[in-house]
Design an enzyme around this catalytic site. Structure first.
Site, PDB file in Angstrom:
ATOM      1  N   GLY A  28       9.272   6.127  26.733  1.00 52.46           N
ATOM      2  CA  GLY A  28      10.263   5.847  27.768  1.00 52.46           C
ATOM      3  C   GLY A  28      11.661   6.241  27.343  1.00 52.46           C
ATOM      4  N   HIS A  34      12.590  15.025  27.166  1.00 53.54           N
ATOM      5  CA  HIS A  34      11.323  14.644  27.796  1.00 53.54           C
ATOM      6  C   HIS A  34      11.066  15.485  29.054  1.00 53.54           C
ATOM      7  CE1 HIS A  34      12.349  10.761  25.655  1.00 53.54           C
ATOM      8  NE2 HIS A  34      11.118  10.968  25.239  1.00 53.54           N
ATOM      9  N   GLY A 144       7.143  17.147  21.453  1.00 55.43           N
ATOM     10  CA  GLY A 144       8.352  17.851  21.054  1.00 55.43           C
ATOM     11  C   GLY A 144       8.337  18.223  19.584  1.00 55.43           C
ATOM     12  N   ASP A 147       9.997  16.016  16.498  1.00 53.90           N
ATOM     13  CA  ASP A 147       9.169  15.194  15.612  1.00 53.90           C
ATOM     14  C   ASP A 147       8.126  16.098  14.968  1.00 53.90           C
ATOM     15  OD1 ASP A 147      10.206  12.415  16.212  1.00 53.90           O
ATOM     16  OD2 ASP A 147       9.687  13.090  18.220  1.00 53.90           O
ATOM     17  N   GLN A 150       5.150  14.535  13.017  1.00 53.08           N
ATOM     18  CA  GLN A 150       4.247  13.913  13.986  1.00 53.08           C
ATOM     19  C   GLN A 150       3.375  14.967  14.656  1.00 53.08           C
ATOM     20  OE1 GLN A 150       5.526  10.803  16.997  1.00 53.08           O
ATOM     21  NE2 GLN A 150       5.424  12.582  18.331  1.00 53.08           N
ATOM     22  N   ARG A 184      17.443   7.320  20.873  1.00 57.73           N
ATOM     23  CA  ARG A 184      18.295   6.476  20.035  1.00 57.73           C
ATOM     24  C   ARG A 184      19.755   6.915  20.046  1.00 57.73           C
ATOM     25  NH1 ARG A 184      13.278   6.264  17.024  1.00 57.73           N
ATOM     26  NH2 ARG A 184      12.674   4.086  16.660  1.00 57.73           N
TER      27      ARG A 184
END
Length: 275
Positions: A28, A34, A144, A147, A150, A184
């Site tokens: 979110g 995004h 994305g 990251d 990840q 963030r």
């Protein structure tokens, strides 16, 4: 077609349409980065599912799970604007049984770089991603490149577990001044934001070099000159498939990655370097 909000597996089954399905997993607080993922998904699938779930498993005990931004109504509006078919917004209780015992191990790669600073983080990431894959049943999943570790671990999980899902990485979206978009970033004061620009400046300096030693030295020089408010966690030049440090003799693509705290906000960024 109106946007469908699904809260559990039965909702997802009812909402599933015909043709190729793309999943965009998010926590979110959606921003332009995004939206870029959603647009990439829309170009490759008949139905786009965006998951919105702040995953407690990937937060450490002293991290920002409780204050992580939650902007669900605005997120729904962004999804409508981008032509999303389904938003999957499960509760913690839906995703995790109270007596949950089994999860995904991220292996050795999950203990390196970001994993060394955040023990258990990637186990939590892979566990929730695998559950989302099982619940949504996508043909394609979009992540994305911001990251990068990840993304590498998700690719490895898909390969190691023989999951029939295509993984697409989308380049990092940045502000005009170079700051990588992040949910963030909203924590940053105006002064903190100026300090945070040292991260992208360091990456640009490193990316302009042609040997591993020169890349590291150029990036480190920028960080060494940054204001004291920047507390660097790591600066590494790693193999993009394994996230192990590359030797000085290395040639090919590498990931120059950095993490730092600016005030109370921890930020990460990276750039691909060709050596």
């Amino acid at each position: 077609m109106d946007l469908i909000v699904a809260e559990d597996r039965s909702d997802l089954v009812k909402a599933r349409g015909e043709g190729r399905v793309a999943l965009v997993p998010t926590m979110g607080a959606l921003h332009e980065g995004h939206r870029a993922l959603i647009r990439a998904a829309r170009g490759r699938a008949a139905q786009v599912v965006v998951s919105i779930f702040v995953n407690p498993l990937q937060f450490g005990p002293n991290e920002d799970y409780s204050r992580y931004p939650r902007t669900f109504d605005a997120d729904l509006e962004a999804c409508r604007e981008e032509g999303v078919s389904v938003v999957f917004a499960p509760s913690v209780e839906t995703m995790y049984h109270p007596d949950r015992q089994v999860g995904v191990s991220s292996g050795v790669m999950g203990t390196l770089v970001e994993g060394a600073s955040r023990p258990g983080h990637f186990d939590g990431v892979l566990t929730v991603v695998l559950k989302l894959f099982h619940l949504v049943g996508p043909d394609l999943a979009v992540f994305g490149q911001k990251d990068a570790q990840q993304l590498a671990l998700i690719r490895r999980m898909v390969a190691d577990l023989d999951l029939p899902i295509e993984i697409l990485g989308v380049p990092t979206v940045r502000e005009p001044d170079g700051l990588a978009l992040s949910s963030r970033n909203r924590y940053l004061s105006a002064g903190d934001r100026g300090v945070a620009l040292s991260l992208s400046r360091a990456l640009r300096a490193g990316a302009g070099q042609s040997t591993p030693a020169a890349v590291r030295a150029a990036a480190r020089a920028v960080l060494d000159e940054a204001p004291p408010a920047l507390a660097v966690d790591y600066l590494v030049l790693v193999d993009p498939a394994t996230f192990t440090e590359v030797p000085d003799s290395y040639a090919g693509e590498a990931v120059l990655a950095v993490a730092a705290k600016v005030g109370t906000t921890r930020l990460i960024d990276n750039v691909v370097v060709t050596l």
